[in-house]
Scaffold this motif. Structure first.
Motif, mmCIF file in Angstrom:
data_model
loop_
_atom_site.group_PDB
_atom_site.id
_atom_site.type_symbol
_atom_site.label_atom_id
_atom_site.label_comp_id
_atom_site.label_asym_id
_atom_site.label_seq_id
_atom_site.Cartn_x
_atom_site.Cartn_y
_atom_site.Cartn_z
ATOM 1 N N GLY A 182 -2.585 11.361 10.213
ATOM 2 C CA GLY A 182 -3.276 11.897 9.048
ATOM 3 C C GLY A 182 -2.428 11.926 7.795
ATOM 4 N N GLN A 183 -1.125 12.263 7.926
ATOM 5 C CA GLN A 183 -0.269 12.378 6.751
ATOM 6 C C GLN A 183 0.035 11.021 6.123
ATOM 7 O OE1 GLN A 183 0.646 12.859 9.856
ATOM 8 N NE2 GLN A 183 2.694 12.054 10.278
ATOM 9 N N ASN A 184 -0.250 9.924 6.834
ATOM 10 C CA ASN A 184 0.050 8.587 6.317
ATOM 11 C C ASN A 184 -1.195 7.799 5.927
ATOM 12 O OD1 ASN A 184 2.744 9.084 6.771
ATOM 13 N ND2 ASN A 184 2.882 7.888 8.648
ATOM 14 N N ARG A 185 -2.372 8.402 6.072
ATOM 15 C CA ARG A 185 -3.593 7.683 5.712
ATOM 16 C C ARG A 185 -3.666 7.459 4.198
ATOM 17 N NH1 ARG A 185 -8.695 10.569 7.993
ATOM 18 N NH2 ARG A 185 -9.674 8.694 7.125
ATOM 19 N N ILE A 186 -4.371 6.400 3.821
ATOM 20 C CA ILE A 186 -4.541 6.083 2.405
ATOM 21 C C ILE A 186 -5.299 7.204 1.711
ATOM 22 C CG2 ILE A 186 -5.645 4.519 0.775
ATOM 23 C CD1 ILE A 186 -5.189 2.278 2.788
ATOM 24 N N VAL A 187 -4.791 7.627 0.568
ATOM 25 C CA VAL A 187 -5.438 8.662 -0.238
ATOM 26 C C VAL A 187 -5.916 8.022 -1.540
ATOM 27 C CG1 VAL A 187 -5.125 10.836 -1.459
ATOM 28 C CG2 VAL A 187 -4.030 10.493 0.762
ATOM 29 N N ALA A 188 -7.217 7.964 -1.725
ATOM 30 C CA ALA A 188 -7.777 7.417 -2.957
ATOM 31 C C ALA A 188 -7.895 8.527 -3.992
ATOM 32 C CB ALA A 188 -9.136 6.799 -2.689
ATOM 33 N N GLY A 189 -7.903 8.126 -5.255
ATOM 34 C CA GLY A 189 -7.993 9.114 -6.313
ATOM 35 C C GLY A 189 -8.497 8.512 -7.604
ATOM 36 N N PRO A 190 -8.637 9.328 -8.649
ATOM 37 C CA PRO A 190 -9.133 8.836 -9.931
ATOM 38 C C PRO A 190 -8.127 7.909 -10.602
ATOM 39 C CG PRO A 190 -8.368 11.099 -10.137
ATOM 40 C CD PRO A 190 -8.321 10.770 -8.682
ATOM 41 N N THR A 191 -8.602 7.167 -11.565
ATOM 42 C CA THR A 191 -7.736 6.264 -12.312
ATOM 43 C C THR A 191 -6.652 7.058 -13.032
ATOM 44 O OG1 THR A 191 -9.660 4.866 -12.714
ATOM 45 C CG2 THR A 191 -7.704 4.436 -14.043
ATOM 46 N N PRO A 192 -5.375 6.681 -12.881
ATOM 47 C CA PRO A 192 -4.314 7.393 -13.598
ATOM 48 C C PRO A 192 -4.471 7.226 -15.104
ATOM 49 C CG PRO A 192 -3.427 5.991 -11.843
ATOM 50 C CD PRO A 192 -4.864 5.612 -12.020
ATOM 51 N N GLY A 193 -3.815 8.087 -15.848
ATOM 52 C CA GLY A 193 -3.798 7.945 -17.294
ATOM 53 C C GLY A 193 -2.849 6.832 -17.723
ATOM 54 N N GLY A 194 -3.071 6.308 -18.899
ATOM 55 C CA GLY A 194 -2.184 5.273 -19.425
ATOM 56 C C GLY A 194 -2.452 3.918 -18.795
ATOM 57 N N GLY A 195 -1.381 3.198 -18.523
ATOM 58 C CA GLY A 195 -1.520 1.853 -17.982
ATOM 59 C C GLY A 195 -1.683 0.819 -19.079
ATOM 60 N N SER A 282 -2.657 -2.199 -15.328
ATOM 61 C CA SER A 282 -1.428 -2.185 -14.539
ATOM 62 C C SER A 282 -0.674 -0.898 -14.835
ATOM 63 C CB SER A 282 -0.557 -3.399 -14.888
ATOM 64 O OG SER A 282 0.688 -3.334 -14.221
ATOM 65 N N PHE A 283 -0.316 -0.187 -13.775
ATOM 66 C CA PHE A 283 0.397 1.087 -13.911
ATOM 67 C C PHE A 283 1.798 0.911 -13.306
ATOM 68 C CE2 PHE A 283 -4.105 1.887 -13.683
ATOM 69 C CZ PHE A 283 -4.326 2.779 -14.719
ATOM 70 N N GLU A 284 2.807 1.081 -14.133
ATOM 71 C CA GLU A 284 4.181 0.887 -13.681
ATOM 72 C C GLU A 284 4.750 2.194 -13.156
ATOM 73 O OE1 GLU A 284 5.211 -2.311 -13.701
ATOM 74 O OE2 GLU A 284 3.177 -2.601 -14.499
ATOM 75 N N GLY A 285 5.591 2.084 -12.136
ATOM 76 C CA GLY A 285 6.179 3.289 -11.578
ATOM 77 C C GLY A 285 7.206 2.975 -10.508
ATOM 78 N N ASP A 293 8.700 5.959 9.711
ATOM 79 C CA ASP A 293 7.463 6.600 10.152
ATOM 80 C C ASP A 293 6.719 7.293 9.019
ATOM 81 O OD1 ASP A 293 9.195 8.692 9.767
ATOM 82 O OD2 ASP A 293 8.909 9.594 11.741
ATOM 83 N N ALA A 294 7.152 7.073 7.786
ATOM 84 C CA ALA A 294 6.469 7.618 6.610
ATOM 85 C C ALA A 294 5.782 6.492 5.845
ATOM 86 C CB ALA A 294 7.462 8.332 5.690
ATOM 87 N N ALA A 295 4.688 6.821 5.175
ATOM 88 C CA ALA A 295 4.020 5.858 4.302
ATOM 89 C C ALA A 295 4.662 5.880 2.928
ATOM 90 C CB ALA A 295 2.535 6.192 4.191
ATOM 91 N N ALA A 296 4.584 4.770 2.212
ATOM 92 C CA ALA A 296 5.115 4.710 0.854
ATOM 93 C C ALA A 296 4.251 5.541 -0.082
ATOM 94 C CB ALA A 296 5.170 3.271 0.367
ATOM 95 N N THR A 297 4.890 6.173 -1.049
ATOM 96 C CA THR A 297 4.184 6.862 -2.119
ATOM 97 C C THR A 297 4.522 6.183 -3.435
ATOM 98 O OG1 THR A 297 5.992 8.457 -2.376
ATOM 99 C CG2 THR A 297 4.169 9.075 -0.927
ATOM 100 N N TYR A 298 3.607 6.293 -4.398
ATOM 101 C CA TYR A 298 3.759 5.619 -5.683
ATOM 102 C C TYR A 298 3.605 6.650 -6.798
ATOM 103 C CZ TYR A 298 2.733 1.902 -2.403
ATOM 104 O OH TYR A 298 2.740 1.080 -1.295
ATOM 105 N N THR A 299 4.565 6.687 -7.696
ATOM 106 C CA THR A 299 4.532 7.659 -8.783
ATOM 107 C C THR A 299 4.791 6.976 -10.115
ATOM 108 O OG1 THR A 299 6.875 8.170 -8.408
ATOM 109 C CG2 THR A 299 5.265 9.601 -7.348
ATOM 110 N N GLY A 300 4.215 7.549 -11.170
ATOM 111 C CA GLY A 300 4.415 7.043 -12.512
ATOM 112 C C GLY A 300 5.692 7.575 -13.134
#
Length: 319
Positions: A182-195, A282-285, A293-300
């Protein structure tokens, strides 16, 4: 007498309604999905802890020109594009929400897979062959080995294609993997700001290119391989709502192919620059993955999460 006739007519009307009503429901019901769905799971959304997901199947997909078009990969939740020897790319398709009836063409595993797959718990891994030096790594990895050598009944050759690019898989004949953590499942969300507004993005490997063209009408990135539209036999033009370009360190393995080319290893544990493509921008980060055993996370730039849109996600591993 009149009451008896009324009762008879009423009973006949009920029978007609049952017969024709059932037929009408069949005529006007929603068509079934192209691929059979796994048991229903709560949707993954931002900001909430996720329960375990469906069982995970990982399949190595051939991606040289002679192997195209692929079959079944439009049903994948995630598709990784990995560098392989000779400057080409190969795909790792992750199936959980849906299983297509056929997937392929299937080819061999790589060292990169042994580090990518632990994030999916204990998935089933379908592949065809591997260098002898790689087999101990696969045996030690948290995967169920479902190669054509271990599960021959699940594989068949398409004689209309040339070998070795003609091996196909029936996923229903493989043992199921463990649930997606569960902690590694894909989490969808709203469009980030900027880009940055972006309508085209291309990744170049030494002997291959992977391109994405934004389609506002279809709200997805239409994929191309080596400059040509990339389409599957069963699903047409491929294109996800979200593409993640992970810039990773790539080093040479001690393993060589028959031509003497070293097999590259994409290092997916650590951190690096990332471009997340969604909604025509395109959102850079930065990507970060502390352990296998962890999923990658992406941050701005300010630490805000760069979440994907709902739907299939492609992750391109590139230097």
């Amino acid at each position: 007498m009149r009451r008896g006739r009324m009762r008879t007519l009423f009973a006949a009307a009920l029978i007609l309604l049952a017969v024709f009503g059932t037929a009408a429901c069949g005529l006007f019901s929603t068509p079934r999905a192209r691929f059979p769905a796994r048991p229903e799971q709560p949707p993954a959304t931002s900001g909430t802890a996720q329960p375990p997901g469906p069982p995970v199947l990982a399949v190595k997909i051939d991606n040289v020109p002679d192997a195209r078009p692929p079959v079944g990969i439009g049903a994948a939740d995630v598709i990784y594009v990995e560098p392989v020897e000779g400057g080409y790319s190969r795909l790792l398709a992750i199936f959980a929400s849906h299983l297509p009836p056929t997937v392929g063409p299937v080819r061999s595993a790589r060292e990169t897979d042994a580090v990518l797959l632990p994030q999916f718990g204990h998935p089933t891994l379908a592949y065809s062959g591997a260098a002898p030096e790689l087999l101990p790594l696969i045996a030690a990895a948290p995967v169920t080995d479902a190669s054509d050598g271990h599960q021959p009944a699940a594989y068949s050759r398409d004689e209309s294609r040339t070998a070795p690019h003609n091996l196909f898989l029936d996923p229903a004949k493989l043992p199921p993997g463990a649930p997606w953590p569960g902690q590694n499942r894909i989490v969808a969300g709203p469009t980030p700001g900027g880009g940055t507004p972006t309508d085209h993005y291309e990744v170049t490997f030494p002997a291959a290119t992977v391109g994405f063209q934004w389609s506002a009408a279809e709200h997805r990135w239409l994929a191309s391989m080596d400059g040509a539209p990339f389409a599957s036999v069963d699903g047409g033009r491929l294109g996800p709502p979200t593409v993640v370009i992970e810039r990773v360190k790539v080093r040479e393995s001690a393993i060589r192919d028959a031509a003497g080319n070293p097999s590259p290893i994409a290092e997916t544990v650590g951190s690096g620059a990332v471009s997340v493509l969604r909604d025509g921008r395109s959102f850079e980060g930065t990507w970060s993955r502390p352990t296998p055993d962890a999923a990658a996370t992406y941050t701005g730039p300010s630490g805000e999460p760069l979440l994907p849109a709902p739907g299939q996600v492609w992750i391109v591993l590139t230097p």
